[in-house]
Design a protein around this motif. Structure first.
Motif, PDB file in Angstrom:
ATOM      1  N   ASP A 120       0.808  -1.220   0.000  1.00  0.00           N
ATOM      2  CA  ASP A 120       0.000   0.000   0.000  1.00  0.00           C
ATOM      3  C   ASP A 120       0.840   1.269   0.000  1.00  0.00           C
ATOM      4  N   GLY A 121       2.130   1.168   0.277  1.00  0.00           N
ATOM      5  CA  GLY A 121       2.973   2.350   0.338  1.00  0.00           C
ATOM      6  C   GLY A 121       2.911   3.014   1.701  1.00  0.00           C
ATOM      7  N   PRO A 122       3.515   4.204   1.827  1.00  0.00           N
ATOM      8  CA  PRO A 122       4.155   4.994   0.769  1.00  0.00           C
ATOM      9  C   PRO A 122       5.359   4.290   0.126  1.00  0.00           C
ATOM     10  N   LEU A 123       5.666   4.740  -1.077  1.00  0.00           N
ATOM     11  CA  LEU A 123       6.825   4.276  -1.822  1.00  0.00           C
ATOM     12  C   LEU A 123       7.935   5.302  -1.701  1.00  0.00           C
ATOM     13  N   LEU A 124       9.119   4.840  -1.304  1.00  0.00           N
ATOM     14  CA  LEU A 124      10.309   5.687  -1.266  1.00  0.00           C
ATOM     15  C   LEU A 124      11.154   5.386  -2.492  1.00  0.00           C
ATOM     16  N   ILE A 125      11.417   6.409  -3.297  1.00  0.00           N
ATOM     17  CA  ILE A 125      12.289   6.264  -4.461  1.00  0.00           C
ATOM     18  C   ILE A 125      13.591   6.997  -4.184  1.00  0.00           C
ATOM     19  N   VAL A 126      14.685   6.260  -4.205  1.00  0.00           N
ATOM     20  CA  VAL A 126      16.009   6.835  -3.995  1.00  0.00           C
ATOM     21  C   VAL A 126      16.688   6.924  -5.360  1.00  0.00           C
ATOM     22  N   GLY A 127      16.796   8.126  -5.887  1.00  0.00           N
ATOM     23  CA  GLY A 127      17.315   8.326  -7.234  1.00  0.00           C
ATOM     24  C   GLY A 127      16.197   8.765  -8.155  1.00  0.00           C
ATOM     25  N   ALA A 128      16.325   9.964  -8.710  1.00  0.00           N
ATOM     26  CA  ALA A 128      15.212  10.563  -9.466  1.00  0.00           C
ATOM     27  C   ALA A 128      15.498  10.641 -10.957  1.00  0.00           C
ATOM     28  N   GLY A 129      16.240   9.681 -11.472  1.00  0.00           N
ATOM     29  CA  GLY A 129      16.545   9.662 -12.897  1.00  0.00           C
ATOM     30  C   GLY A 129      15.547   8.821 -13.679  1.00  0.00           C
ATOM     31  N   VAL A 130      16.010   8.242 -14.781  1.00  0.00           N
ATOM     32  CA  VAL A 130      15.142   7.486 -15.680  1.00  0.00           C
ATOM     33  C   VAL A 130      14.493   6.303 -14.971  1.00  0.00           C
ATOM     34  N   GLN A 131      15.287   5.551 -14.217  1.00  0.00           N
ATOM     35  CA  GLN A 131      14.733   4.393 -13.527  1.00  0.00           C
ATOM     36  C   GLN A 131      13.792   4.802 -12.403  1.00  0.00           C
ATOM     37  N   GLY A 132      14.105   5.883 -11.699  1.00  0.00           N
ATOM     38  CA  GLY A 132      13.192   6.366 -10.668  1.00  0.00           C
ATOM     39  C   GLY A 132      11.835   6.703 -11.254  1.00  0.00           C
ATOM     40  N   ARG A 133      11.854   7.381 -12.402  1.00  0.00           N
ATOM     41  CA  ARG A 133      10.602   7.751 -13.069  1.00  0.00           C
ATOM     42  C   ARG A 133       9.844   6.508 -13.525  1.00  0.00           C
ATOM     43  N   ALA A 134      10.542   5.537 -14.109  1.00  0.00           N
ATOM     44  CA  ALA A 134       9.875   4.319 -14.581  1.00  0.00           C
ATOM     45  C   ALA A 134       9.235   3.560 -13.422  1.00  0.00           C
ATOM     46  N   HIS A 135       9.919   3.515 -12.291  1.00  0.00           N
ATOM     47  CA  HIS A 135       9.363   2.813 -11.132  1.00  0.00           C
ATOM     48  C   HIS A 135       8.191   3.577 -10.521  1.00  0.00           C
ATOM     49  N   LEU A 136       8.238   4.889 -10.558  1.00  0.00           N
ATOM     50  CA  LEU A 136       7.095   5.670 -10.097  1.00  0.00           C
ATOM     51  C   LEU A 136       5.836   5.258 -10.859  1.00  0.00           C
ATOM     52  N   HIS A 137       5.907   5.244 -12.183  1.00  0.00           N
ATOM     53  CA  HIS A 137       4.741   4.915 -12.992  1.00  0.00           C
ATOM     54  C   HIS A 137       4.331   3.453 -12.804  1.00  0.00           C
ATOM     55  N   ALA A 138       5.306   2.551 -12.724  1.00  0.00           N
ATOM     56  CA  ALA A 138       4.990   1.128 -12.589  1.00  0.00           C
ATOM     57  C   ALA A 138       4.286   0.836 -11.276  1.00  0.00           C
ATOM     58  N   PHE A 139       4.784   1.405 -10.177  1.00  0.00           N
ATOM     59  CA  PHE A 139       4.184   1.108  -8.874  1.00  0.00           C
ATOM     60  C   PHE A 139       2.860   1.837  -8.694  1.00  0.00           C
ATOM     61  N   ALA A 140       2.723   3.013  -9.282  1.00  0.00           N
ATOM     62  CA  ALA A 140       1.448   3.722  -9.204  1.00  0.00           C
ATOM     63  C   ALA A 140       0.368   2.989 -10.001  1.00  0.00           C
ATOM     64  N   GLN A 141       0.718   2.558 -11.228  1.00  0.00           N
ATOM     65  CA  GLN A 141      -0.260   1.902 -12.079  1.00  0.00           C
ATOM     66  C   GLN A 141      -0.476   0.446 -11.700  1.00  0.00           C
TER      67      GLN A 141
END
Length: 305
Positions: A120-141
């Protein structure tokens, strides 16, 4: 067909790609030879990564240039060429960095579905580059995460990723101390250039970490004590057997590698509740690229050369 990063409708959703990855891991026709990694002058590497099943064959050809981090040039560049096995004709040329980002995030999503004590999160993303962005969308969707915390060595990049999360309708915040955030974030992704340790805090038993930044024996994102702690009281899972000699986080920490489960093992077992915190160490595999190529080919994209 040639699928570019901008061709959003030509790419499968993270959830659909995670399903395709699970199916690929159960497909006996899949063959993935060891990847060739050729060192280049200046510290870069050339990766040649073939794979095939009964219908589709691919070769991923990319360069990895650590010196490009923070510059106008991406650190990963190249293409994935897709062929029809029966006729031998080329079916597609896929943008290599986009494939890498999307399939890596989908692998993490699949692992979280099967292994995370809490999704359920929250989700912590360490690193805000390409992979951080891809994981944001993957875990949200794919997981329905509604709150995201972001930390990065670049405050501007962290703010930009938090703003993107907000635009998706998520609650988002930028945090300065990743270790302090662990107590509040049961889902964690480390997606950095892996030039040094970025996470060393104490993990609650409900933690799930997908560590994706380090993919060679010399690269590291996680503190050695953190890795040993999870191995002792929780569970360490690797993406493929190749990670046994590629996972710098684990190798440099001296984590015993014998007996570690792979993602394929977990898929065959059907997932299930794990004991204590879970560390999923992802190093990459041409099979993940093949899964995305299978998904794109199955979508019948109308994009043509």
């Amino acid at each position: 067909m040639s699928v570019s990063p901008a061709s959003a409708t030509a790419w499968p959703t993270p959830a659909a790609l995670a399903d395709e990855i699970a199916a690929l891991l159960l497909d006996p026709a899949v063959t993935v030879p060891p990847r060739l990694v050729q060192p280049l002058p200046g510290g870069g590497s050339l990766f040649v990564m073939p794979a095939h099943d009964a219908r589709v064959a691919i070769t991923k050809l990319i360069t990895y240039t650590p010196a490009n981090v923070g510059s106008a040039w991406p650190s990963i560049q190249g293409d994935v060429v897709v062929f029809d096995v029966a006729g031998g004709q080329r079916l597609a040329v896929l943008d290599g960095p986009t494939v890498t980002a999307r399939r890596t995030a989908a692998v993490s999503l699949l692992a979280a579905r099967l292994l995370a004590p809490r999704t359920d999160g929250p989700l912590l993303i360490v690193g805000a580059g390409v992979q951080g962005r891809a994981h944001l969308h993957a875990f949200a969707q794919g997981l329905g995460v509604r709150e995201v915390w972001v930390t990065s060595r670049s405050s501007a990049s962290a703010r930009a990723l938090a703003d993107e999360a907000g635009a998706l309708g998520l609650v988002a915040r930028v945090v300065a101390d990743a270790d302090a955030a662990l107590a509040d974030c049961p889902l964690v992704v480390t997606a950095t250039p892996a030039s040094g340790v970025v996470l060393r805090g104490q993990l609650p038993d409900h933690s799930f970490i997908a560590a994706v930044g380090a993919f060679t024996p010399q690269m590291v994102e996680l503190d050695a004590a953190l890795c040993r702690h999870v191995a002792r009281v929780g569970e360490v899972v690797i993406d493929t057997p190749e990670a046994l000699h590629e996972a710098g986080d684990l190798l440099l920490a001296g984590v015993p590698m014998d007996g570690l489960l792979t993602l394929a093992d977990v898929v065959r077992q059907g997932g299930g509740r794990r004991r204590g915190p879970v560390l999923f160490k992802s190093c990459g595999w041409a099979g993940w690229d093949l899964a995305l190529a299978r998904a794109v080919a199955g979508m019948g994209s109308p994009i043509t050369p």
